[in-house]
Scaffold this motif. Structure first.
Motif: not given
Length: 686
Positions: A531-538, A572-580, A664-670
């Motif tokens: 899962c990845w986000i572009s917090f800096g934008g294009p 939200i898809r640009n600024r948050r990575v990971g669900r909680r 950032f891009y991350v792997g996530q496990h439940p």
């Protein structure tokens, strides 16, 4: 002995109502669809009398009942759901009432027991509260999904709805028909409506082509439509203006497979005259709790029937090699397939899918069309089967087909697939031809990871597809190896081309800086989305608005990273990575960043640790992310979290020269949270 509470496979209600004083309540009566030494069977009607009694005992003969004194002693318990098989028998629970409604839906045909068993076996189990089959839906609103803690393709933990009205109706016997007889004896209330002979209903033949049809044909057309579609047709054609005044139209609403099919007592009702009034009277707002539950369960059963009635196309042809061999190469993508072992109790099958069937198909040398069939399972559409049509008209179908939802595209060659897949199955496929032109997506591509790993840019010779009982869960291709140049391309393939990416595969203008443990934990034949986000934008256009970042921990598990902005609303898809979903015991750490003043993140270090494989019940790759440190261009650094902990390895992520970190891009496990972290950089104009 298990002390769990178990629920019905159809309605989601448990088999005991602790505050119900009636000892013969419908919630306690059950049937078991089970597999045993003699194949798949359905038990007689049993009764479950204790909330925490672990075993379900019944007569194994379908025609028997627990309350019939002539049937003798019960045959014994059968293992259900998360329990181990008992005497080689294991199955799934249904309320007697829900099973009877399923028989009504299939009437006059019998329920296909074996198909139904395989479909139930393909579904993971939810163990939050009462154990039930996790279909991917909310049991008609009875349960609530946790969409904050999980991505759409992950398991969504369900809690019981707090809607008292819904919970009350869900406790009512859906087979009770006394309310229907009361409705038929009510005095119909008049509904003002324009008569057929009203002048405004007359049609000018010169402006309405439907006016040329005989009235009987127009009636047949109207009867085949839903009320909404018929209303739209009335607006489009004045020939149908008077259809709502036709009592036969409203009577057709109460036939099988129509709007009010759940009122099966009225399927063959004769002599009744107030059908339009009855249709209004059986609107949701007017229903009794028992009929409201009848409708809820009926809709769930119709959905289940659509899955069970899928037709398997037996068309296995050429075999496929599961490894590269001289002249041929092999690639495979997959959903989160959980292997079944002989001692499997299904206890750990709480997400993913089961592999039940495989097919190998040779691609026709001259293609003209590719099509896919899809099926809705829960709230998501999945690919259930595929079809290849040659230029000579030869049709090759495989997988499951229903004919209800089919997507197709014209192609002349096949050199790859883009695939959208969640944990439970493949949701959509995109075709690439010899010029790497892409078709439209065939299926539902939204809200799930995508991968380019099956884009081989070489003629595909054979494909292998894996299935559970209703959908495609893996896809492999065998293609021609064109020599040393082709092999060198394989060796330099980027993580961009082999990973499962959400929400989309990152563009070629983004640098993935593949120096972290992401590469070590990413294997194409395992479903591990990134899962990845572009917090800096294009092009870094949002960097000047960054105010800081927050990092959420639950215990020592990293759950989420989110960026905070000032003066701009960032999706939200640009600024948050990971669900909680925040809990009271979560810890949120904040690190300020002076984006308006030109401060940026220019380095990231990750701390990795090995995790005991016994702590989780599905495969994963060590080491996993435990924490990370960010460094800015002002020499400031911040460790997430700012406390001492033990790690096994430290890695510094190097970025491409001349680029700036914007994502950032991350792997996530439940269970393990964020398990890997990588950074995205790009050329940013200052």
């Amino acid at each position: 002995m298990s002390f769990r509470v178990f629920s019905c496979a159809v309605c989601g209600r448990p088999f005991y109502e602790y505050d119900d004083p009636n000892p013969k309540t419908w919630l306690k009566n059950f049937r078991i669809l089970f597999s045993g030494p003699n194949g798949v069977s359905v038990s007689g009607v049993g009764q479950h009398n204790e909330l925490f009694l672990g075993y379900f005992s019944a007569h194994w003969e379908y025609t028997t009942r627990w309350d019939n004194p002539n049937t003798g002693a019960l045959d014994g318990p059968i293992g259900v759901l998360t329990q181990s098989p008992i005497s080689n028998r294991h199955g799934f629970l249904f309320h007697e009432a829900c099973w009877s409604l399923l028989e009504k839906i299939y009437q006059p045909k019998p329920i296909p027991w074996s198909r139904l068993y395989d479909v139930c076996k393909s579904m993971p189990l939810s163990k939050r509260g009462a154990v039930n089959i996790s279909w991917g839906h909310d049991y008609g609103g009875l349960l609530l999904s946790d969409n904050e803690s999980f991505y759409p393709w992950q398991r969504r933990v369900f809690n019981m709805s707090v809607d008292r009205k819904l919970r009350l109706s869900a406790s009512m016997d859906p087979m009770c028909g006394s309310n229907i007889e009361q409705l038929l004896h009510e005095q119909p209330q008049g509904i003002p409506f324009m008569d057929k002979d009203h002048p405004t209903a007359q049609v000018k033949r010169s402006v309405d082509v439907f006016s040329r049809l005989p009235p009987e044909i127009r009636d047949i057309i109207a009867y085949s439509l839903s009320v909404r579609d018929a209303a739209n047709l009335r607006l489009a054609s004045r020939s149908f203006f008077s259809v709502f005044a036709n009592q036969q139209f409203w009577a057709s609403r109460f036939s099988p497979d129509s709007d009010r099919s759940w009122l099966f007592e009225l399927w063959n009702k004769r002599g009744y005259k107030a059908w339009r009034w009855l249709y209004r009277r059986t609107d949701d707002a007017c229903l009794s709790p028992a009929l409201r539950n009848r409708k809820r369960v009926w809709k769930l059963l119709e959905h289940l029937r659509d899955i069970v009635d899928l037709q398997w196309k037996e068309n296995s042809q050429a075999s496929i090699s599961h490894v590269d061999i001289p002249g041929l190469k092999y690639r495979k993508i997959t959903a989160d397939v959980r292997l079944e072992t002989p001692s499997d109790t299904r206890h750990y099958f709480d997400e993913g899918c089961r592999l039940l069937r495989q097919q190998n198909v040779t691609i026709p040398p001259q293609l003209s069309q590719v099509a896919v069939s899809t099926v809705q399972v829960g709230d998501i559409d999945y690919v259930s089967g595929m079809r290849f049509v040659s230029s000579e008209g030869t049709v090759t179908e495989f997988g499951y087909w229903s004919g209800k939802k089919i997507y197709s595209t014209d192609v002349t060659s096949l050199e790859g697939f883009n695939v959208a897949t969640g944990t439970r199955g493949i949701q959509a496929i995109q075709i690439l031809d010899e010029k790497e032109h892409t078709s439209q997506w065939l299926g539902s591509r939204d809200e799930c990871p995508k991968t380019r790993y099956l884009v081989v840019s070489k003629p595909i010779r054979t494909i292998e597809a894996g299935f559970d009982a209703c959908k495609m869960i893996s896809l492999a291709v065998e293609y021609e190896d064109l020599g040393p140049i082709d092999r060198s391309i394989e060796q330099t393939k980027s993580l961009r081309d082999v990973g499962y990416w959400y929400p989309e595969v990152p563009g070629r203008d983004l640098y993935l800086n593949e120096y972290s443990n992401v590469v070590d934990t990413c294997y194409p034949d395992e479903h591990r989305p990134l899962c990845w986000i572009s917090f800096g934008g294009p092009g870094g256009i949002y960097l000047k608005y960054v105010k800081g970042m927050t990092i959420t921990f639950r215990g020592d598990i990293l759950r989420c990273v989110e960026f905070i902005y000032e003066g701009i609303d960032i999706p939200i898809r640009n600024r948050r990575v990971g669900r909680r979903a925040l809990r009271g015991y979560d810890k949120v750490f904040y690190f300020p960043i002076d984006g308006p003043g030109g401060e940026i993140i220019d380095a990231v270090e990750v701390m990795l640790a090995n995790v005991d494989e016994n702590e989780v019940h599905d495969s994963f790759r060590n080491p996993v992310l435990k924490a990370f440190r960010v460094l800015t261009n002002r020499g400031r650094r911040h460790l997430q979290p700012p406390l001492s902990f033990v790690y096994d390895e430290l890695k510094v992520i190097k970025i491409a020269p001349g680029t700036t970190i914007t994502g950032f891009y991350v792997g996530q496990h439940p269970s393990l949270g964020l398990t890997s972290l990588g950074v995205i950089s790009e050329v940013v104009k200052r």
